[in-house]
Write a protein that holds these residues in place. Structure first.
Motif, PDB file in Angstrom:
ATOM      1  N   LEU A  69       0.847  -1.181   0.000  1.00  0.00           N
ATOM      2  CA  LEU A  69       0.000   0.000   0.000  1.00  0.00           C
ATOM      3  C   LEU A  69       0.886   1.236   0.000  1.00  0.00           C
ATOM      4  O   LEU A  69       1.742   1.399   0.877  1.00  0.00           O
ATOM      5  N   ALA A  70       0.700   2.092  -1.000  1.00  0.00           N
ATOM      6  CA  ALA A  70       1.427   3.365  -1.091  1.00  0.00           C
ATOM      7  C   ALA A  70       0.381   4.449  -1.304  1.00  0.00           C
ATOM      8  O   ALA A  70      -0.284   4.484  -2.343  1.00  0.00           O
ATOM      9  N   GLY A  71       0.211   5.303  -0.296  1.00  0.00           N
ATOM     10  CA  GLY A  71      -0.893   6.251  -0.352  1.00  0.00           C
ATOM     11  C   GLY A  71      -2.184   5.469  -0.288  1.00  0.00           C
ATOM     12  O   GLY A  71      -2.361   4.615   0.580  1.00  0.00           O
ATOM     13  N   ASN A  72      -3.082   5.703  -1.228  1.00  0.00           N
ATOM     14  CA  ASN A  72      -4.304   4.892  -1.261  1.00  0.00           C
ATOM     15  C   ASN A  72      -4.294   3.942  -2.462  1.00  0.00           C
ATOM     16  O   ASN A  72      -5.315   3.405  -2.849  1.00  0.00           O
ATOM     17  N   THR A  73      -3.092   3.718  -3.009  1.00  0.00           N
ATOM     18  CA  THR A  73      -2.935   2.776  -4.117  1.00  0.00           C
ATOM     19  C   THR A  73      -2.365   1.471  -3.572  1.00  0.00           C
ATOM     20  O   THR A  73      -1.330   1.465  -2.895  1.00  0.00           O
ATOM     21  N   LEU A  74      -3.052   0.382  -3.878  1.00  0.00           N
ATOM     22  CA  LEU A  74      -2.608  -0.944  -3.456  1.00  0.00           C
ATOM     23  C   LEU A  74      -2.070  -1.679  -4.675  1.00  0.00           C
ATOM     24  O   LEU A  74      -2.785  -1.892  -5.654  1.00  0.00           O
ATOM     25  N   TYR A  75      -0.795  -2.037  -4.602  1.00  0.00           N
ATOM     26  CA  TYR A  75      -0.159  -2.846  -5.642  1.00  0.00           C
ATOM     27  C   TYR A  75      -0.275  -4.292  -5.188  1.00  0.00           C
ATOM     28  O   TYR A  75       0.284  -4.673  -4.152  1.00  0.00           O
ATOM     29  N   LEU A  76      -1.032  -5.066  -5.937  1.00  0.00           N
ATOM     30  CA  LEU A  76      -1.342  -6.445  -5.567  1.00  0.00           C
ATOM     31  C   LEU A  76      -0.319  -7.380  -6.178  1.00  0.00           C
ATOM     32  O   LEU A  76      -0.172  -7.437  -7.402  1.00  0.00           O
ATOM     33  N   GLY A  77       0.406  -8.093  -5.333  1.00  0.00           N
ATOM     34  CA  GLY A  77       1.403  -9.043  -5.802  1.00  0.00           C
ATOM     35  C   GLY A  77       0.749 -10.195  -6.538  1.00  0.00           C
ATOM     36  O   GLY A  77      -0.420 -10.506  -6.336  1.00  0.00           O
ATOM     37  N   GLY A  78       1.505 -10.816  -7.421  1.00  0.00           N
ATOM     38  CA  GLY A  78       0.995 -11.938  -8.195  1.00  0.00           C
ATOM     39  C   GLY A  78       0.480 -13.052  -7.308  1.00  0.00           C
ATOM     40  O   GLY A  78       1.154 -13.480  -6.370  1.00  0.00           O
ATOM     41  N   GLN A  79      -0.728 -13.504  -7.599  1.00  0.00           N
ATOM     42  CA  GLN A  79      -1.350 -14.594  -6.841  1.00  0.00           C
ATOM     43  C   GLN A  79      -1.602 -15.772  -7.769  1.00  0.00           C
ATOM     44  O   GLN A  79      -2.267 -15.627  -8.797  1.00  0.00           O
ATOM     45  N   THR A  80      -1.065 -16.916  -7.391  1.00  0.00           N
ATOM     46  CA  THR A  80      -1.423 -18.155  -8.064  1.00  0.00           C
ATOM     47  C   THR A  80      -2.570 -18.780  -7.276  1.00  0.00           C
ATOM     48  O   THR A  80      -3.117 -18.159  -6.370  1.00  0.00           O
ATOM     49  N   ALA A  81      -2.914 -19.994  -7.601  1.00  0.00           N
ATOM     50  CA  ALA A  81      -4.056 -20.660  -6.977  1.00  0.00           C
ATOM     51  C   ALA A  81      -3.659 -21.421  -5.717  1.00  0.00           C
ATOM     52  O   ALA A  81      -4.176 -22.490  -5.443  1.00  0.00           O
ATOM     53  N   LEU A  82      -2.749 -20.835  -4.924  1.00  0.00           N
ATOM     54  CA  LEU A  82      -2.364 -21.470  -3.664  1.00  0.00           C
ATOM     55  C   LEU A  82      -3.487 -21.379  -2.650  1.00  0.00           C
ATOM     56  O   LEU A  82      -4.091 -20.321  -2.468  1.00  0.00           O
ATOM     57  N   ASP A  83      -3.729 -22.504  -1.984  1.00  0.00           N
ATOM     58  CA  ASP A  83      -4.682 -22.490  -0.884  1.00  0.00           C
ATOM     59  C   ASP A  83      -3.917 -22.257   0.422  1.00  0.00           C
ATOM     60  O   ASP A  83      -2.690 -22.066   0.413  1.00  0.00           O
ATOM     61  N   GLN A  84      -4.615 -22.272   1.536  1.00  0.00           N
ATOM     62  CA  GLN A  84      -3.992 -22.001   2.844  1.00  0.00           C
ATOM     63  C   GLN A  84      -2.899 -23.011   3.177  1.00  0.00           C
ATOM     64  O   GLN A  84      -1.986 -22.709   3.931  1.00  0.00           O
ATOM     65  N   ASP A  85      -2.973 -24.207   2.603  1.00  0.00           N
ATOM     66  CA  ASP A  85      -1.967 -25.243   2.859  1.00  0.00           C
ATOM     67  C   ASP A  85      -0.787 -25.168   1.899  1.00  0.00           C
ATOM     68  O   ASP A  85       0.014 -26.103   1.831  1.00  0.00           O
TER      69      ASP A  85
END
Length: 142
Positions: free
Chosen positions: A25-41
């Motif tokens: 989060l920089a200011g009110n801009t959120l840069y979302l990191g790459g997400q694969t289909a990882l579950d909690q495990d």
């Protein structure tokens, strides 16, 4: 209130990151990191591209929600794919999942083919940028 310096965003409900942040989060801009289909495990969900899209996009939305963001705050999404024809063949199903999770919100998007992702069984990785209005913004404690 917007942040003055970048703050990592790592929701407890996502796998604990190591060497990266789920978002910044920089200011009110959120840069979302790459997400694969990882579950909690820390496993890629089985079942193909539609199920992997659901999990990866859910992970993106979880990070967005951590700072008070909503799907309508997304301004850009980039989707990396190991098999573009497979994604295209399931476009209607993927579109239905998008509308279920985000509604009829469609930010600027790009789909990019790649030969592989960090986890060999991953078919998709999604990253993005969101701008969260000040009145909803929640800054995580660093």
């Amino acid at each position: 209130m917007p942040t003055s310096s970048p703050v990592p965003v790592n929701p407890a409900s996502l796998p604990a990151p190591s060497g990266y942040s789920h978002g910044t989060l920089a200011g009110n801009t959120l840069y979302l990191g790459g997400q694969t289909a990882l579950d909690q495990d820390m496993r890629i969900v089985p079942g193909g591209i539609v199920e992997q899209f659901r999990q990866a996009f859910s992970n993106v939305l979880t990070t967005l929600a951590e700072v008070g963001g909503e799907p309508g705050d997304l301004v850009s999404i980039t989707i990396y794919l190991t098999d573009i024809p497979d994604y295209q063949a399931h476009g209607r199903e993927i579109g239905a999942v998008w509308r279920e999770l985000a509604g009829p919100v469609y930010p600027a998007m790009a789909g990019i083919g790649t030969t592989g992702l960090w986890q060999p069984e991953a078919l998709i990785e999604i990253l993005g940028v969101a701008v969260v209005p000040d009145e909803r913004l929640r800054v995580p404690q660093a």
